[in-house]
Motif scaffolding. Sequence first.
Motif, short mmCIF file in Angstrom:
data_model
loop_
_atom_site.label_atom_id
_atom_site.label_comp_id
_atom_site.label_asym_id
_atom_site.label_seq_id
_atom_site.Cartn_x
_atom_site.Cartn_y
_atom_site.Cartn_z
N ALA A 272 78.25 31.09 8.49
CA ALA A 272 78.70 31.87 7.06
C ALA A 272 79.54 31.20 6.72
CB ALA A 272 78.69 33.48 7.59
N LYS A 273 80.51 31.01 6.34
CA LYS A 273 81.90 30.30 5.38
C LYS A 273 82.15 28.85 5.01
CE LYS A 273 85.13 33.29 7.55
NZ LYS A 273 86.20 34.02 8.27
N GLY B 48 85.39 14.18 3.17
CA GLY B 48 87.09 14.56 2.20
C GLY B 48 87.72 15.92 3.30
N ASP B 49 88.87 15.39 3.51
CA ASP B 49 89.62 15.92 4.11
C ASP B 49 90.94 16.67 3.75
OD1 ASP B 49 90.83 17.92 6.20
OD2 ASP B 49 91.61 16.53 7.62
N ARG C 58 87.67 20.91 3.24
CA ARG C 58 87.59 20.20 3.75
C ARG C 58 85.53 20.18 3.02
NH1 ARG C 58 87.75 16.69 7.78
NH2 ARG C 58 86.15 16.04 9.52
N SER C 59 85.25 19.08 2.24
CA SER C 59 83.86 18.86 2.46
C SER C 59 83.04 17.51 2.96
CB SER C 59 84.32 18.63 0.95
OG SER C 59 85.03 17.30 0.25
N PRO D 258 86.61 26.14 1.83
CA PRO D 258 87.77 26.35 0.95
C PRO D 258 88.72 26.98 1.81
CG PRO D 258 86.12 27.70 0.38
CD PRO D 258 85.50 27.06 1.42
N GLY D 259 90.35 26.59 1.99
CA GLY D 259 91.50 26.97 2.23
C GLY D 259 91.40 26.84 3.40
N ALA D 260 92.59 27.81 3.48
CA ALA D 260 93.12 27.58 5.13
C ALA D 260 92.48 27.09 6.40
CB ALA D 260 94.06 28.23 5.12
#
Length: 1013
Positions: free
Chosen positions: A456-457, A927-928, A948-949, A969-971
Amino acid sequence: MRGRRASFFRWFKIGLTSFVLILLVVIGLLVVQEMRTSHFQARFFAGLASKASYTLGAGPSPSVRFPQEGPYDERLGYAELPVFLDKLQTREFRIVQQARISEGMAKIVDAGYFAPYAEKVQSGLSILDCHNNSLFQERYPKRVNERFDDIAPILVQSLLFIENRQLLDPRHPKRNPAVEWDRLANAVLTNARSAITGEGRSPGGSTLATQIEKYRHSSEGRTSSVREKLRQMVSAALRAYQQGEDTSAVRRQIVLSYMNTMPLSAKAGFGEVHGLGDGLWAWYGGDFSKANRLLKTADADAQESDIGEQALLYKQLLSLLISQRRPSYYFDADEAELEQLTDSHLRLLGSAGVIPPALRDAALKAKLNRRADRVPAAPVSFVTQKAANTVRTHLAGLLGGRRLYDLDRLDLTVASTLDAPVQTAVTDLLRELRKPANAKAAGLKGKQLLERGDPAKVVYSFTLYERGAETNYLRVQTDNFDQPLNINEGTKLDLGSTAKLRTLVTYLDLMANLHRRLSVLDNEQLRALEVDRKDVLTRWAADYFLTAQDKGLSPMLDAALARRYSASTGEGFFTGGGLHRFDNFKREDDGKVMSVRDGLRNSVNLVFIRLMRDIVHHYMFLTPGSSARLLQDASDPRRAAYLARFADREGQVFMRRFLVKYQGKTAQEAQEMLLQNRRPTASRLAAIFRTIAPDASLEQFTAFVKDNLPDGLDPAEPRLAKLYAQYAPEKMSLADRGYLAGVHPLELWLVGYLRNHPGASQTQVMQASSTERQAVYAWLFSTHRKQAQDQRILGLLEGEGFLEIHRQWARMGYPFDSLVPSYATALGASADRPAALAELMGILVNAGEHKPATRIRSLNFAAATPYETLLQHQPGQVERVLAPEVAQAALAVTRLVVDEGTARRVKQAFVRPDGRTLAVGGKTGTGDQRFDTYGAGGRLIKSRVVNRSATFVFNIDERFFGTLIAYVPGAQAAAYDFTSSLPVQLLKVLAPTLMPLINAGTADAAAPGACVN
């Protein structure tokens, strides 16, 4: 005789007087009759109005007259059309049709009156998809009565009693609605008395028709003079008689238009308020359709138990009718004042029999209850509006940066290139895949996919273009991120190994340049060619031509792709100002030696680190006399004089490049650009800030360092004071500060100079930097401590090599102003944007041609008005940026990535109805992005995950191309470890949804059901 003559003259005088009196009576009766019937006015104005017409013709119009002011004309964009059209015609749009007005209308407008035509009650921005179906639509005002008969009669009667009692009198079908003579006479007399005595407020004599003209077309919606009032009345009369001498239907339309469009100030959260419907909602939170329904049943026989809600709604609507003359005042005034005024009107209307006593009494008991807070915004799904918002944002830029609020109120229809059915289907699917059960069913759970983490995120973003003859058409752009941000165009992301595709294209383009330079040389010339030992690519090309049977470009590129590199991780690389080591994604690749082709197919990191090193060295050592060659012989007696000439020439070259990068930027923007992609340390920040702001105080220096250091690194005050003194310009050379900052010294100097001299010209910069250019290069090439200084020189020269690489990347659509001067740029260290990657793939698909991207086909302003203008997009010039052979070679390698490499999952995904499988090519990347904090000896102290992408940039059948990314996105990204296999699998899942578009026919020769271009 004399008596007879006297008697005759006496009787003559009496007769003449009587005749004059009779004539005056007749004239008076005719005037009174004309005031009642408007017989002669009807003939006169209908005659003039019948000659006022307009048609739509091809090309720009020689006769169109745009309005210059007026709230209605400004809100709908009519007054700004000349500015819009000028901007659009410089941005690849051409006027293909525009309104032509008749001579009669031209005379009316040139005489200063408002153009007579049937004006729109509702208008707003409409966006169509490529099938000409609605993609987005706004209408203002939002809540209106469609027909006169929809209005509750009691509201009509109340309005007319207050404003224009004779308007709907059926006894005189030719009545001029622009004037009500008794009210006008009373207003004139009262105005005259007020002018003499200076006492009392002057009542208005305007009819509803003239009020409409005033609040739509007069400056600021006001009557500034008697002349302006006459202008309104004549314009209203001309508009009323457009359909002929009988104004019965027009007068009903006037009531309808007035109630639908009367201005009622503005409300936070809503904007400008127009019409009773929007007014009832914005002022009181009332339901207009419900109000009309209830008030249609209001009569004298209503029971008290049924009349409470009717009474409240009626009182609220009545207060709006009263407020129209001073809406801003009454909206902001004490509610008690409006309550009192409304109650007085209720009593007057009840006494006159306009409203039944029961309704009056119940309304007097009711309280208006004006809305005190912001108007609640309607729920908006940014996900479903992503495509429309892409068009709106682009359009706002085309029109000079208008706010979306203003843009949505323009009378404008936009034909886009987007395919709404496919767009909707893809959007729905991306949203559904955020549910764990659906993600699992779609195969998005598993090894290298979503092994852990909440589906979901995960944000999925998808962009698809179709290649056309002269342009690339945007077909789909969507994501499941329910925020305004456009992930494709509005982000800077580490897209990992997709940068290998850019590196490969740079490599092949470099080989094409070597082919042009060396293929014309004979063997003797090739053997005599002076090539630096570090320029292995030029040496390889020269050796290739010494033995090649076919010296064509395609065979050379094939051989270049077959060049082999070690994938060993055992070597350290001095790059980016320090010693770095790199790993492969798969450990089994560590001991291999493989071709460039195989390195891209399997996305092997060390192959591309070494390839990037060769590319950088090629640019460093390419030209005779380059700065790198001067490292070779420190004892050459001509060295000093040559270095002085070199320093000036070389310094100017780089100063011009830096000037292009920073010119027009604010001091803050330039400072942020300097810090981009550089690991911040206290020493590095000190070197930068003390150079660009040498006069700054210790307090300013301390604030700068602390603001830009990562969390957890906060130097003590004594250390900051020491750094402040240590890096002072008088204590450390510009070259030393540049080296320690990891920035070219001249770039540092220029940012500091522009900070104090914003807007400086190139000539001024060159004159001011003369000493610095000499000092920087003279120090660099001195022989003292040569080994250490050569290392510094190589670091700066590496940066210069990356400037050349950046120039090539920028031609391929790379969106940022600089690259990280490190071999890690081949692995994504310099970041990218999905939209820019799609642009690169578009160049490859278009055989090396950079074609403009199109998302808007046409713009139709002010349809069905005398200002109508249709513009069509004319694609800009196609620019060749790669040789066709380079593009074809790169595409062939991307197909290997799908056929045999990291994107094998999507190999059989796209199948035509006849069973033919479409070829797919692409490049994956993971990508990290994280901020790492290191201590002494390179020890990792802290690692903070930023996002992370995983990305897949692809092409389908060399006709469609785009990007698909998965992004967290984010932590929270620390809880995920997916790879680029995730977007590849997702494209496979999306394939059936995309096939209707792919099967529809080519962009420039569409089959039935295909997009219209």
